[in-house]
Scaffold this active site. Structure first.
Site, PDB file in Angstrom:
ATOM      1  N   LYS A  97       0.817  -1.219   0.000  1.00 37.82           N
ATOM      2  CA  LYS A  97       0.000   0.000   0.000  1.00 37.82           C
ATOM      3  C   LYS A  97       0.853   1.273   0.000  1.00 37.82           C
ATOM      4  O   LYS A  97       0.372   2.333  -0.398  1.00 37.82           O
ATOM      5  CB  LYS A  97      -0.987   0.000   1.182  1.00 37.82           C
ATOM      6  CG  LYS A  97      -1.914  -1.222   1.242  1.00 37.82           C
ATOM      7  CD  LYS A  97      -2.592  -1.500  -0.067  1.00 37.82           C
ATOM      8  CE  LYS A  97      -3.535  -2.687  -0.085  1.00 37.82           C
ATOM      9  NZ  LYS A  97      -3.006  -3.980   0.314  1.00 37.82           N
ATOM     10  N   TYR A 311     -12.151 -15.012   3.058  1.00 34.66           N
ATOM     11  CA  TYR A 311     -11.252 -13.872   3.246  1.00 34.66           C
ATOM     12  C   TYR A 311     -10.813 -13.776   4.713  1.00 34.66           C
ATOM     13  O   TYR A 311     -11.643 -13.838   5.626  1.00 34.66           O
ATOM     14  CB  TYR A 311     -11.941 -12.555   2.842  1.00 34.66           C
ATOM     15  CG  TYR A 311     -11.065 -11.361   3.171  1.00 34.66           C
ATOM     16  CD1 TYR A 311     -10.112 -10.912   2.273  1.00 34.66           C
ATOM     17  CD2 TYR A 311     -11.150 -10.726   4.413  1.00 34.66           C
ATOM     18  CE1 TYR A 311      -9.262  -9.860   2.587  1.00 34.66           C
ATOM     19  CE2 TYR A 311     -10.313  -9.665   4.744  1.00 34.66           C
ATOM     20  CZ  TYR A 311      -9.368  -9.247   3.823  1.00 34.66           C
ATOM     21  OH  TYR A 311      -8.525  -8.217   4.153  1.00 34.66           O
ATOM     22  N   TYR A 337      -3.107 -12.450   2.838  1.00 36.26           N
ATOM     23  CA  TYR A 337      -2.749 -12.160   1.445  1.00 36.26           C
ATOM     24  C   TYR A 337      -1.524 -12.941   0.968  1.00 36.26           C
ATOM     25  O   TYR A 337      -1.635 -13.884   0.189  1.00 36.26           O
ATOM     26  CB  TYR A 337      -2.478 -10.655   1.278  1.00 36.26           C
ATOM     27  CG  TYR A 337      -3.666  -9.775   1.507  1.00 36.26           C
ATOM     28  CD1 TYR A 337      -4.589  -9.547   0.495  1.00 36.26           C
ATOM     29  CD2 TYR A 337      -3.872  -9.150   2.739  1.00 36.26           C
ATOM     30  CE1 TYR A 337      -5.685  -8.721   0.697  1.00 36.26           C
ATOM     31  CE2 TYR A 337      -4.965  -8.324   2.950  1.00 36.26           C
ATOM     32  CZ  TYR A 337      -5.860  -8.116   1.919  1.00 36.26           C
ATOM     33  OH  TYR A 337      -6.941  -7.307   2.137  1.00 36.26           O
TER      34      TYR A 337
HETATM   35  C1  LIG Z   1      -3.777  -5.252   0.047  1.00 34.37           C
HETATM   36  C2  LIG Z   1      -2.825  -6.374   0.009  1.00 34.37           C
HETATM   37  C3  LIG Z   1      -2.724  -7.225  -1.119  1.00 34.37           C
HETATM   38  C4  LIG Z   1      -3.622  -7.117  -2.300  1.00 34.37           C
HETATM   39  O1  LIG Z   1      -3.391  -5.990  -3.070  1.00 34.37           O
HETATM   40  P1  LIG Z   1      -4.618  -5.348  -3.846  1.00 34.37           P
HETATM   41  O2  LIG Z   1      -4.033  -4.193  -4.530  1.00 34.37           O
HETATM   42  O3  LIG Z   1      -5.636  -4.990  -2.811  1.00 34.37           O
HETATM   43  O4  LIG Z   1      -5.159  -6.366  -4.780  1.00 34.37           O
HETATM   44  C5  LIG Z   1      -1.786  -8.219  -1.104  1.00 34.37           C
HETATM   45  N1  LIG Z   1      -0.984  -8.404  -0.033  1.00 34.37           N
HETATM   46  C6  LIG Z   1      -1.055  -7.636   1.062  1.00 34.37           C
HETATM   47  C7  LIG Z   1      -0.172  -7.926   2.191  1.00 34.37           C
HETATM   48  C8  LIG Z   1      -1.983  -6.586   1.124  1.00 34.37           C
HETATM   49  O5  LIG Z   1      -2.056  -5.841   2.222  1.00 34.37           O
END
Ligand SMILES: *Cc1c(COP(=O)(O)O)cnc(C)c1O
Length: 379
Positions: A97, A311, A337
């Site tokens: 991010k 999720y 993620y």
């Molecule tokens: C937000 C996030 C993702 C996914 O990215 P997107 O742009 O939302 O698809 C992957 N890994 C981590 C650790 C994240 O925080």
């Protein structure tokens, strides 16, 4: 703002074990491949320069390292594994991010915002990094956290990213699952605006065409690294959620006319929905950078086979992937993620979808701050 040139690879990198330049396919001669790469590099540099017209504020440590992982490579049957360390972007413990926030917060600053507001799941990495960015830039931050998992575990509800949100000085409020969170966000922002605040709202995950610029730019950063390391990369894979990361990557690769294949491992939505979401944002991102129509629907590939129970709930394969990366390479993934993305990578190696000798980059999107919200998943 232009990227600094990639530094010489760290001396403790195991250069001897690093595979030599391997052409993408057996038909392409070494010479042909090098020529193609230089055209791609040229295009990448042009595209990167074109991003300069958008407001940006420096928040991330860039370029992030690209590391070869010899022990993972060996354990996964000789598929050459490289990790692009976007877990090392620096901002508020790092993660993907930060790249999006450079452009989003650039816009917020330009608009003179005193408040930045966003939303995410309870253990949102995006919320945590937004809170850190706001702190660094002297803005106030308010976040809406959606309870997507229903967990009552205090580690999940108060530790990990939530603790960090608080430490960065953000205020927060909760929402039950299933609401339109971006609408909730706008409603709260309007209340603050009515009190005289200049509020800049950021959609979930920072995934709009502004945030996606961070990953368009990441493509050009990687293409320069591949060039400097003489690497012919076959695949880039990563975890895909709110879609901004994949949308930026797919747009950047298409704009540079690269033939590297991109693969997103879904963490929530079914394949078809995930791909549509990514494609739609990629189309808008392409328009933003003046490359309308450059992304083809077939360029967008997501595989949601590794979501598991849902999720934010780790599957067995998620936990296995986290342990494997930690034990073999000292890398920390997360249960929401990157652990699911890595589970996909591992399975693709084991089932021969990635083959011995293929050069695969795993884009490590970060998230390890969430580990402390998931103690019980590892017991
Ligand atoms: C937000 C996030 C993702 C996914 O990215 P997107 O742009 O939302 O698809 C992957 N890994 C981590 C650790 C994240 O925080």
């Amino acid at each position: 703002m232009s990227e600094t040139k990639q530094l010489v690879p760290p001396i403790d990198m195991d250069l001897e074990k690093k595979p030599a330049l391997t052409p993408c396919s057996s038909e392409s001669s070494l010479e042909g491949s090098t020529k193609t790469n230089s055209i791609v590099l040229q295009k990448a540099l042009e595209c990167q320069a074109a991003l300069n017209k958008f407001p940006r504020t420096k928040l991330a440590h860039l370029p992030t390292p690209l590391e070869y992982c010899p022990r993972l490579t060996e354990a996964l049957g000789g598929v050459n594994i490289y990790v692009k360390r976007d877990d090392c972007t620096g901002l508020g413990t790092g993660g993907n991010k930060a790249r999006k926030l450079e452009w989003l917060m650039g816009e917020a600053k330009k608009q003179g915002a005193d408040y930045v507001m966003t939303q995410g799941a309870t253990q949102s990495n995006h919320a945590r990094q937004t809170a850190a960015a706001a702190a660094k830039l002297g803005m106030k931050c308010h976040i809406l956290l959606e309870d997507r998992t229903g967990s009552k575990d205090i580690d999940y509800t108060e530790n990990g990213n939530v603790l960090l949100d608080d430490l960065f000085g953000a205020t927060r409020e909760k929402r039950g699952a299933g609401l339109n969170m971006n609408e909730e966000l706008e409603a709260v922002a309007d209340e603050y605006r009515a009190k005289g605040h200049n509020v800049y709202t950021i959609v979930g995950g920072g995934s709009n065409e502004v945030g996606a610029l961070g990953y368009v730019n990441c493509v050009y950063e990687m293409i320069q690294q591949f060039d400097e390391e003489d690497l012919d990369i076959d695949y880039i894979c990563h975890a895909t959620g709110s879609s901004g990361t994949q949308a930026g990557l797919v747009t950047g690769l298409a704009a540079a006319e690269s033939d590297i294949k991109l693969l997103g491992f879904g963490v929530r939505a079914p394949k078809e929905n995930q791909e549509e979401m990514v494609y739609s944002l990629a189309e808008r991102t392409a328009i933003k950078i003046g490359k309308e129509g450059v992304v083809k629907r077939d360029d967008v590939v997501a595989d949601s086979s590794y979501v598991g129970p849902g999720y934010g709930i780790p599957a067995e394969s998620t936990i296995e992937a986290i342990r494997m990366f930690a034990e073999l390479e000292g890398l920390l993934l997360d249960p929401v993620y990157s652990g699911k993305g890595a589970a996909g990578l591992i399975d693709y190696c084991r089932t021969g979808k990635f083959k011995k000798g293929d050069n695969v980059v795993f884009l490590h999107t970060g998230g390890n701050a969430a580990l402390h919200g998931y103690l019980k998943a590892f017991k």
